[in-house]
Design a protein around this motif. Structure first.
Motif, PDB file in Angstrom:
ATOM      1  N   PRO A  28       0.796  -1.235   0.000  1.00  0.00           N
ATOM      2  CA  PRO A  28       0.000   0.000   0.000  1.00  0.00           C
ATOM      3  C   PRO A  28       0.830   1.287   0.000  1.00  0.00           C
ATOM      4  CG  PRO A  28      -0.032  -0.947   2.177  1.00  0.00           C
ATOM      5  CD  PRO A  28       0.722  -1.906   1.287  1.00  0.00           C
ATOM      6  N   LEU A  78       0.745  -1.387   8.890  1.00  0.00           N
ATOM      7  CA  LEU A  78      -0.288  -0.350   8.781  1.00  0.00           C
ATOM      8  C   LEU A  78      -0.612   0.253  10.144  1.00  0.00           C
ATOM      9  CD1 LEU A  78      -2.718  -1.877   6.129  1.00  0.00           C
ATOM     10  CD2 LEU A  78      -1.267   0.158   5.872  1.00  0.00           C
ATOM     11  N   HIS A 107       2.254   2.452  11.116  1.00  0.00           N
ATOM     12  CA  HIS A 107       2.229   3.662  10.295  1.00  0.00           C
ATOM     13  C   HIS A 107       1.127   4.614  10.774  1.00  0.00           C
ATOM     14  CE1 HIS A 107       2.957   6.113   6.782  1.00  0.00           C
ATOM     15  NE2 HIS A 107       1.680   6.040   6.454  1.00  0.00           N
TER      16      HIS A 107
END
Length: 156
Positions: free
Chosen positions: A92, A148, A151
């Motif tokens: 991503p 994720l 992040h």
């Protein structure tokens, strides 16, 4: 050995990474991180997803042939599955910084070695080389989820 079989083994080994005498999976994961900015991350998100599907299919077929050539199931020198897993974790991120690369690498290796559900179980869900690829895909998904979260929390 036929030329095409040598090419299959080179693909499965990511060149020479799979021939490392110690920890070929770790070396394969490192090569995946080194290649990603040049051959994976420049694609759009849709292109990266398509690339992952193609790597899963090509890797599954190549790993199946490598198992036949090497005479054993899931040989350690086959590390194309590590490339798939690391690239899933990176997928991503358009321009990941060093923290994302380190976290993706480390978390993928953790889940690939630890094998939480469904990583270990998935090894037998598909036959031959596709089972080799599937467990690393799940380890990559676990790593992706964790990266994720890190992040989102601005840790990486």
């Amino acid at each position: 050995m036929r030329f095409q079989d040598m090419c299959v083994l080179a693909f499965c080994r990511l060149g020479v990474a799979g021939l490392a005498p110690k920890a070929p999976g770790t070396w394969g994961s490192a090569v995946a991180c080194l290649l990603a900015p040049f051959v994976f991350l420049p694609f759009s998100y849709t292109g990266r997803v398509l690339a992952l599907v193609l790597i899963f299919i090509a890797g599954g077929l190549a790993a199946m042939r490598a198992e036949q050539l090497l005479g054993r199931k899931d040989p350690g020198e086959v590390v194309i599955d590590e490339l798939l897993g690391v690239w899933i974790a990176l997928s991503p991120f358009e321009k990941p910084g060093p923290g994302i690369f380190v976290a993706s690498f480390a978390l993928f290796r953790l889940f690939d070695i630890w094998k939480p559900w469904p990583v270990r179980a998935s090894e037998n869900w598909l036959p031959d080389g596709f089972g080799v690829m599937l467990d690393d895909a799940f380890a990559g998904l676990w790593a992706l989820l964790c990266v994720l979260v890190l992040h989102f929390l601005h840790i990486v």
